[in-house]
Design a protein around this motif. Structure first.
Motif, PDB file in Angstrom:
ATOM      1  N   VAL A 201     -11.240  20.571 -17.020  1.00  0.00           N
ATOM      2  CA  VAL A 201     -11.633  21.981 -16.933  1.00  0.00           C
ATOM      3  C   VAL A 201     -11.124  22.801 -18.118  1.00  0.00           C
ATOM      4  N   VAL A 297      -5.301  25.918 -17.216  1.00  0.00           N
ATOM      5  CA  VAL A 297      -6.323  26.640 -16.439  1.00  0.00           C
ATOM      6  C   VAL A 297      -5.907  28.101 -16.291  1.00  0.00           C
ATOM      7  N   GLY A 327     -14.654  25.463 -12.863  1.00  0.00           N
ATOM      8  CA  GLY A 327     -15.361  24.183 -12.778  1.00  0.00           C
ATOM      9  C   GLY A 327     -16.816  24.359 -12.429  1.00  0.00           C
ATOM     10  N   ALA A 336     -20.046  19.315 -11.884  1.00  0.00           N
ATOM     11  CA  ALA A 336     -19.199  20.361 -11.302  1.00  0.00           C
ATOM     12  C   ALA A 336     -18.836  20.012  -9.868  1.00  0.00           C
ATOM     13  N   VAL A 339     -16.161  17.472 -10.029  1.00  0.00           N
ATOM     14  CA  VAL A 339     -14.896  18.100 -10.424  1.00  0.00           C
ATOM     15  C   VAL A 339     -14.302  18.889  -9.257  1.00  0.00           C
TER      16      VAL A 339
END
Length: 536
Positions: A201, A297, A327, A336, A339
């Motif tokens: 990410v 992140v 994500g 996605a 993830v």
């Protein structure tokens, strides 16, 4: 296909995989000990990732990024404390606990080990420890359900309540049928998913955003989080504006590792004590790199959302969906979706591990230990599965408040276990003078102080603040140590044969350390034979 259809496809693939692993665990589970401890044949890689995934949970992907997002690097003290604590736990606790639990009447749960280690014939320690596990794990399981509800809100725009029901339902099913092996193998898979998702990410955010330089300093000069959060020039400082209380409270999280039943049960399940060395390498590496991903992140999220007014953070209260939202925005819907299963992985790995430990506390530590010592394997497995369902239902009622914060629920339960069991576990492995009254006093003092200091949670709502802003782990651990030492020294010392077993375990541990490939059972018999020889 719509984005939601892709997300659902990815999620269904993942959930089916988890159920198949649960079925595999079921086929490998013949005896009650297999259901609870996997026959003590857990590979160190599986043990390490299983411990890490069940430990980090939704906190790593939701709670930690949100905390850093809001407050900056001052929240990194928690991660630093956890990393140090995890390493020390593998180094000091794992090999000796693996040895002692087998020598002490093949104990398969923490309360049972403490009872056998100290020879508590009145079962007081078993009952007290079991009740502490039941209380604090119910809150811990609730934190996973809160994260599950948040996941469905962010990913599908679905109901918080239905999100909790789906997450809890699938987790209960594979824990119900597969037991410890299913939980451990699914945790290892889930830990791998979490690891790659946390790295992917922030890397994709950096590649995708045109003005990537602003990703790293937006929060220093601009408001963010829909302007709910003011610019913070000290955002990247570990020390500026950070009190000693904050540092101590953050580092104190590391103390919790020594008393987490769902983590140290992996130590009991290792193939041999020397596997702890490999477990340390695997576990700490996984944890450090995953935390780096979570931190990046949080670093990139303020600029990522602020620079594009067409996107926003779903959770505008606690900001615990920033990883999910990034994500969802960055990748093709199928990727996605895969993830985003990292959050499902984190949530489910923790819930399953905790349900199994609470089940063992109710069935092994209370029902079998107190009421039916001769219960059959089939009956014990059935009761364990029923207990899994009952605890899940109780946690569901605590978590139904959608304003419950994942981090608050986790920090409360983490402190409860660390305070109640951490000092007693270490003392049981390294202090020969520990006795039953001292251990009971330590468990009760730690649990009560952590519970009261933590704010008396009522259905997920904290009605008081922590005194001095100090994390309840600190006074809880101190209270446990003082009570344990004072009461142990003020009461009768342990019986001579209890001390003799302690000395034998120290000798076995020393021998096993010098000969890592030696067989534990053969080493135990050799030491016992040596001690049985008459002295001239």
């Amino acid at each position: 296909m719509s984005d939601h259809a892709w997300f659902i496809t990815a999620m269904v693939i993942y959930l089916i995989a988890m159920l198949l692993i649960g079925l595999y665990g079921y086929k490998q589970t013949d005896q009650y000990e297999d259901y609870m401890l996997g026959g003590r044949q857990l590979h160190p890689f599986v043990a390490a990732l299983s411990a890490g995934a069940s430990d980090m949970s939704g906190w790593l992907l939701m709670g930690l990024p949100a905390a850093i997002f809001v407050s900056g690097f001052s929240k990194l003290w928690v991660a630093i404390g956890l990393l140090i604590g995890a390493a020390l736990n593998w180094w000091f606790t794992a090999p000796r606990l693996r040895t002692y639990t087998e020598v002490a009447n093949n104990s398969i749960t923490l309360p049972t080990f403490l009872e056998h280690r100290l020879e508590d014939r009145k079962h007081v320690l078993r009952v007290v420890a079991g009740l502490v596990i039941l209380v604090f794990f119910t809150f811990y399981v609730a934190s996973g359900m809160v994260a599950g509800g948040r996941y469905f809100e962010s990913t599908f725009g679905a109901s918080y309540l239905w999100g909790m029901i789906i997450i809890a339902g699938v987790t209960v099913v594979y824990t119900f049928i597969g037991g410890f092996l299913a939980v451990s193998y699914t945790d290892a898979v889930q830990g791998t998913i979490m690891f790659f998702a946390l790295l992917m990410v922030p890397i994709m955010a950096f590649i995708t955003v045109g003005d990537s330089s602003s990703l790293f300093d937006w929060q220093l000069h601009n408001g963010y989080g829909n302007d709910q959060l003011a610019a913070n020039p000290d955002w990247f400082s570990l020390f500026s504006g950070v009190s000693a209380i904050t540092v101590i409270s953050g580092l104190a999280w590391g103390l919790g590792y020594f008393g987490q039943p769902h983590i140290i049960v992996r130590f009991m399940a290792l193939r041999k004590p020397s596997d702890a060395k490999q477990g340390l390498a695997y576990g700490v590496s996984w944890m450090a790199l995953s935390m780096v991903g979570a931190v990046f992140v949080a670093i990139m999220a303020p600029g990522f959302f602020a620079m594009d007014p067409s996107i926003s953070i779903v959770d505008q209260v606690n900001f615990e969906t920033i990883f999910l939202d990034m994500g969802r925005i960055l990748f093709h819907p199928l990727i996605a979706g895969l993830v985003l299963t990292a959050v499902l992985a984190a949530i489910m790995s923790t819930i399953s591990s905790q349900l199994l430990v609470v089940s063992s506390a109710l069935v092994e530590d209370m029902y079998k230990g107190l009421f039916n010592k001769k219960a059959s394997d089939n009956l014990l497995k059935l009761l364990s599965r029923i207990a899994v369902v009952l605890v899940a239902v109780m946690a569901f009622f605590i978590a139904r408040n959608p304003d419950s914060a994942v981090l608050k629920l986790v920090e409360f339960a983490w402190a409860g276990f660390g305070s109640a069991f951490g000092p007693v576990v270490i003392a049981s492995l390294y202090w020969r003078r520990l006795n039953v009254p001292g251990a009971v006093a330590g468990v009760l003092a730690g649990a009560l102080v952590a519970f009261v200091w933590g704010g008396l949670p009522t259905l997920g709502v904290w009605v008081t603040e922590k005194p001095f802003g100090l994390y309840e782990m600190v006074p809880g651990v101190l209270a446990s140590i003082v009570a344990m030492v004072v009461v142990s020294l003020a009461t009768k010392p342990p019986a001579p044969h209890v001390v003799e077993m302690f000395d034998e375990v120290q000798e076995i541990s020393k021998t096993m350390k010098g000969h890592p490939e030696a067989d534990l059972r053969a080493t135990k018999e050799s030491v016992e034979a040596h001690h049985a020889q008459p002295t001239s």
